[in-house]
Write a protein that holds these residues in place. Structure first.
Motif, PDB file in Angstrom:
ATOM      1  N   GLU A  36       0.816  -1.217   0.000  1.00 53.03           N
ATOM      2  CA  GLU A  36       0.000   0.000   0.000  1.00 53.03           C
ATOM      3  C   GLU A  36       0.849   1.267   0.000  1.00 53.03           C
ATOM      4  OE1 GLU A  36      -3.687   0.209   2.303  1.00 53.03           O
ATOM      5  OE2 GLU A  36      -3.221  -1.791   3.052  1.00 53.03           O
ATOM      6  N   GLY A  37       2.164   1.103  -0.171  1.00 54.28           N
ATOM      7  CA  GLY A  37       3.030   2.270  -0.162  1.00 54.28           C
ATOM      8  C   GLY A  37       3.093   2.972   1.177  1.00 54.28           C
ATOM      9  N   VAL A  38       2.861   2.231   2.254  1.00 58.28           N
ATOM     10  CA  VAL A  38       2.914   2.809   3.598  1.00 58.28           C
ATOM     11  C   VAL A  38       4.359   2.801   4.084  1.00 58.28           C
ATOM     12  CG1 VAL A  38       2.187   2.496   5.996  1.00 58.28           C
ATOM     13  CG2 VAL A  38       0.556   2.131   4.135  1.00 58.28           C
ATOM     14  N   VAL A  39       4.801   3.927   4.625  1.00 58.16           N
ATOM     15  CA  VAL A  39       6.180   4.057   5.096  1.00 58.16           C
ATOM     16  C   VAL A  39       6.165   4.238   6.609  1.00 58.16           C
ATOM     17  CG1 VAL A  39       8.309   5.403   4.963  1.00 58.16           C
ATOM     18  CG2 VAL A  39       6.919   5.060   2.910  1.00 58.16           C
ATOM     19  N   PRO A  40       6.543   3.216   7.367  1.00 53.31           N
ATOM     20  CA  PRO A  40       6.568   3.331   8.827  1.00 53.31           C
ATOM     21  C   PRO A  40       7.728   4.203   9.295  1.00 53.31           C
ATOM     22  CG  PRO A  40       6.574   1.038   8.080  1.00 53.31           C
ATOM     23  CD  PRO A  40       6.914   1.886   6.907  1.00 53.31           C
ATOM     24  N   ASP A  41       7.615   4.684  10.528  1.00 51.13           N
ATOM     25  CA  ASP A  41       8.743   5.376  11.158  1.00 51.13           C
ATOM     26  C   ASP A  41       9.798   4.382  11.625  1.00 51.13           C
ATOM     27  OD1 ASP A  41       7.612   8.043  10.998  1.00 51.13           O
ATOM     28  OD2 ASP A  41       6.188   7.371  12.511  1.00 51.13           O
ATOM     29  N   LEU A  42       9.332   3.260  12.181  1.00 49.59           N
ATOM     30  CA  LEU A  42      10.215   2.183  12.604  1.00 49.59           C
ATOM     31  C   LEU A  42       9.674   0.871  12.063  1.00 49.59           C
ATOM     32  CD1 LEU A  42      10.775   2.984  16.429  1.00 49.59           C
ATOM     33  CD2 LEU A  42      12.213   3.673  14.497  1.00 49.59           C
ATOM     34  N   VAL A  43      10.583  -0.037  11.694  1.00 54.19           N
ATOM     35  CA  VAL A  43      10.221  -1.372  11.239  1.00 54.19           C
ATOM     36  C   VAL A  43      10.991  -2.377  12.086  1.00 54.19           C
ATOM     37  CG1 VAL A  43      10.227  -2.996   9.302  1.00 54.19           C
ATOM     38  CG2 VAL A  43       9.882  -0.557   8.878  1.00 54.19           C
ATOM     39  N   THR A  44      10.291  -3.393  12.599  1.00 55.28           N
ATOM     40  CA  THR A  44      10.972  -4.480  13.295  1.00 55.28           C
ATOM     41  C   THR A  44      11.029  -5.696  12.380  1.00 55.28           C
ATOM     42  OG1 THR A  44       8.917  -5.277  14.335  1.00 55.28           O
ATOM     43  CG2 THR A  44      10.257  -3.684  15.571  1.00 55.28           C
ATOM     44  N   THR A  45      12.195  -6.355  12.364  1.00 54.98           N
ATOM     45  CA  THR A  45      12.403  -7.519  11.514  1.00 54.98           C
ATOM     46  C   THR A  45      13.117  -8.604  12.307  1.00 54.98           C
ATOM     47  OG1 THR A  45      14.442  -6.512  10.661  1.00 54.98           O
ATOM     48  CG2 THR A  45      12.455  -6.275   9.323  1.00 54.98           C
ATOM     49  N   ALA A  46      12.974  -9.841  11.833  1.00 53.34           N
ATOM     50  CA  ALA A  46      13.672 -11.001  12.399  1.00 53.34           C
ATOM     51  C   ALA A  46      13.392 -12.170  11.455  1.00 53.34           C
ATOM     52  CB  ALA A  46      13.219 -11.291  13.828  1.00 53.34           C
ATOM     53  N   LYS A  47      12.991 -13.304  11.986  1.00 58.84           N
ATOM     54  CA  LYS A  47      12.576 -14.502  11.259  1.00 58.84           C
ATOM     55  C   LYS A  47      13.324 -14.724   9.955  1.00 58.84           C
ATOM     56  CE  LYS A  47       8.040 -15.259  13.389  1.00 58.84           C
ATOM     57  NZ  LYS A  47       8.358 -16.523  14.053  1.00 58.84           N
ATOM     58  N   GLY A  48      12.767 -14.313   8.796  1.00 61.19           N
ATOM     59  CA  GLY A  48      13.340 -14.653   7.503  1.00 61.19           C
ATOM     60  C   GLY A  48      14.640 -13.956   7.156  1.00 61.19           C
ATOM     61  N   MET A  49      15.119 -13.068   8.020  1.00 62.34           N
ATOM     62  CA  MET A  49      16.261 -12.226   7.668  1.00 62.34           C
ATOM     63  C   MET A  49      17.568 -12.997   7.525  1.00 62.34           C
ATOM     64  SD  MET A  49      17.677  -8.675   9.360  1.00 62.34           S
ATOM     65  CE  MET A  49      17.060  -9.050  10.966  1.00 62.34           C
ATOM     66  N   ALA A  50      17.792 -14.030   8.307  1.00 63.06           N
ATOM     67  CA  ALA A  50      19.129 -14.618   8.394  1.00 63.06           C
ATOM     68  C   ALA A  50      19.152 -16.110   8.113  1.00 63.06           C
ATOM     69  CB  ALA A  50      19.756 -14.322   9.758  1.00 63.06           C
ATOM     70  N   GLY A  51      18.196 -16.616   7.363  1.00 71.31           N
ATOM     71  CA  GLY A  51      18.263 -17.997   6.910  1.00 71.31           C
ATOM     72  C   GLY A  51      18.257 -19.032   8.009  1.00 71.31           C
ATOM     73  N   GLY A  52      17.721 -18.689   9.176  1.00 70.72           N
ATOM     74  CA  GLY A  52      17.625 -19.640  10.266  1.00 70.72           C
ATOM     75  C   GLY A  52      18.492 -19.310  11.463  1.00 70.72           C
ATOM     76  N   LEU A  53      19.403 -18.352  11.337  1.00 69.86           N
ATOM     77  CA  LEU A  53      20.193 -17.944  12.488  1.00 69.86           C
ATOM     78  C   LEU A  53      19.495 -16.807  13.227  1.00 69.86           C
ATOM     79  CD1 LEU A  53      22.294 -19.592  10.790  1.00 69.86           C
ATOM     80  CD2 LEU A  53      24.021 -18.212  11.949  1.00 69.86           C
ATOM     81  N   PRO A  54      19.718 -16.691  14.531  1.00 68.57           N
ATOM     82  CA  PRO A  54      18.993 -15.684  15.320  1.00 68.57           C
ATOM     83  C   PRO A  54      19.530 -14.280  15.094  1.00 68.57           C
ATOM     84  CG  PRO A  54      20.463 -16.953  16.740  1.00 68.57           C
ATOM     85  CD  PRO A  54      20.503 -17.600  15.392  1.00 68.57           C
ATOM     86  N   LEU A  55      18.694 -13.454  14.465  1.00 71.23           N
ATOM     87  CA  LEU A  55      19.036 -12.065  14.208  1.00 71.23           C
ATOM     88  C   LEU A  55      17.753 -11.277  14.073  1.00 71.23           C
ATOM     89  CD1 LEU A  55      21.485 -10.145  13.699  1.00 71.23           C
ATOM     90  CD2 LEU A  55      21.035 -10.463  11.247  1.00 71.23           C
TER      91      LEU A  55
END
Length: 447
Positions: free
Chosen positions: A279-298
């Motif tokens: 929807e073209g929404v731009v957050p001020d902050l984004v939290t990420t994890a899970k799919g970012m590191a191919g199975g390693l905790p990040l």
């Protein structure tokens, strides 16, 4: 669409050589019961020997089709070559120094990639952590520090983690919050846009939620509005179009930090790099994890540079946050996503799965809703003729799939949602076979 089968990877087939779970898995389950806390649950008690592409192979030799991806973690596969190579090189060099003591390039490289990939073209900075819960908790810390306010607004059906603060942010009591209180304060819950259950447009649902915030909290007291662009554990609830935009606009007008929890939706899962992109929404902050590191905790918090820099030096961090091995894995995973166009792969998965799921809904009135986006799809099961949740049926279908060698997960505030999160590298033949198993489960249980 074909799965990428790399040299040395496991054969991409479903194969059952024993019952599921088999005898070796049952032996290991007995050992587990003797030494692992009963508070740690298991969806399917098979013990994994190896995995890759779209399959998981257990210690009994059963090869199962994976429609769970370790809860949206191994989007690039369980042993993607670029991830494996990057991790091996990093482990041989050093495994840890603590970035807060002596930094290293990998951490910076991940933050550079996040600045490029997350929504918006503004200047961005990041801080790295270990888990999604940590990322959410730190996003709240940053928002409170930057605004000087305390109140945090969250939504019905939300899931944000298992730490004390993130349990307060999470909606569902059992199993996440039951008897773990008291919880952190200054958290306020408002209604989510849930088209299947509320019938509201995005604008109407946003007005309902924001009116409640203004009346019960006050815009001037609100540090942040925290929302999953597509809810995860809450049942893959996709808000009506315009809901997220209205929230973001309200936040901008009142100096409130708009936080998008993209931990389950991020990194190509929904057919875009991030779900907000749709929807073209731009957050001020984004939290990420899970799919970012191919199975390693990040995990990470990424946001507007002025907000991220508002915190005093030393206010953010952690001993293992941005571990060099996990950072190397993330660089390899992001390279894989780019090289193999995994956003496009997610859209192709949707093109295969969605018509089959819609066909189930046409045949069975117990399927109340088919929803999701990309490779994040779900069926909500109900009593025929209404919206009364049917968690018993959801559990029975999941177990029937498990017995036939297909890993599926359940979700939802009412436990009545079947959710599908295949690895983005899965082959179309495996997807089709898994959907055949799902069809057979419905036919067996509902005929």
């Amino acid at each position: 669409m074909t799965g990428v089968l790399h040299a040395g990877a496991v054969e991409q087939v479903r194969r059952l050589v024993t019952e599921v779970p088999g005898p070796r898995s049952r032996e290991l389950a007995a050992r587990r019961a003797a030494t692992v806390s009963a508070g740690v649950g298991t969806t399917l008690p098979v013990f994994v020997e190896r995995a890759g592409g779209g399959v998981v192979v257990d210690v009994d030799g059963n090869s199962l089709i994976d429609l769970g991806s370790g809860i949206a973690v191994v989007s690039v596969g369980n042993a993607a070559p670029r991830v494996v190579e990057a991790v091996q090189q990093q482990v041989a060099a050093f495994t840890h120094t603590c970035f807060m003591v002596t930094p290293y390039e990998g951490y910076v490289a991940v933050c550079e990639a996040l600045a490029e990939l997350t929504p918006g073209t503004h200047a961005k900075k990041s801080a790295l952590f270990n888990s999604g819960s940590e990322a959410v908790e730190n996003a709240v810390k940053i928002a409170r520090h930057a605004t000087g306010r305390q109140a945090v607004v969250v939504f019905d059906h939300a899931y944000h983690g298992r730490t004390n603060l993130t349990m307060a942010l999470t909606a569902k009591s059992m199993p996440y919050k039951h008897r773990f209180g008291p919880f952190a304060g200054e958290v306020y819950r408002v209604p989510m846009s849930y088209p299947f259950r509320d019938g509201l447009s995005g604008a109407e649902a946003a007005a309902r939620a924001l009116t409640q915030v203004e009346v019960q909290v006050g815009a001037g007291n609100t540090a942040a509005v925290l929302v999953e662009p597509v809810q995860g554990e809450g049942g893959f609830v996709v808000p009506a179009p315009g809901f997220l935009r209205a929230l973001a606009d309200w936040c901008a007008a009142h100096g409130v930090v708009f936080i998008a929890d993209e931990i389950q939706t991020g990194f190509c899962r929904t057919g875009d790099w991030f779900a907000c992109d749709a929807e073209g929404v731009v957050p001020d902050l984004v939290t990420t994890a899970k799919g970012m590191a191919g199975g390693l905790p990040l995990a990470a918090v990424t946001g507007r540079a002025e907000i991220m820099d508002a915190v005093h030096p030393g206010g953010l961090g952690g001993t293992y946050g941005g571990n060099p091995v996990a950072c190397a894995a993330a660089v390899g995973a992001i390279e894989t996503m780019r090289a193999e166009d995994l956003s496009g792969a997610a859209r192709r998965i949707e093109a295969v799965m969605l018509p089959r799921l819609q066909a189930l809904a046409a045949r069975y009135p117990q399927v109340g809703d088919v929803r999701g986006r990309g490779a994040m799809l779900a069926l909500e099961l109900v009593q025929p003729g209404g919206v009364e949740p049917d968690p018993v049926l959801a559990g029975a279908i999941a177990r029937a799939c498990h017995a036939q060698g297909v890993i599926v997960l359940t979700a939802g505030s009412y436990g009545n949602v079947l959710r599908f999160l295949p690895p983005l590298v899965i082959g179309e033949d495996l997807l089709t076979e898994a959907l055949d198993v799902l069809d057979a489960a419905f036919a067996t249980l509902l005929s």
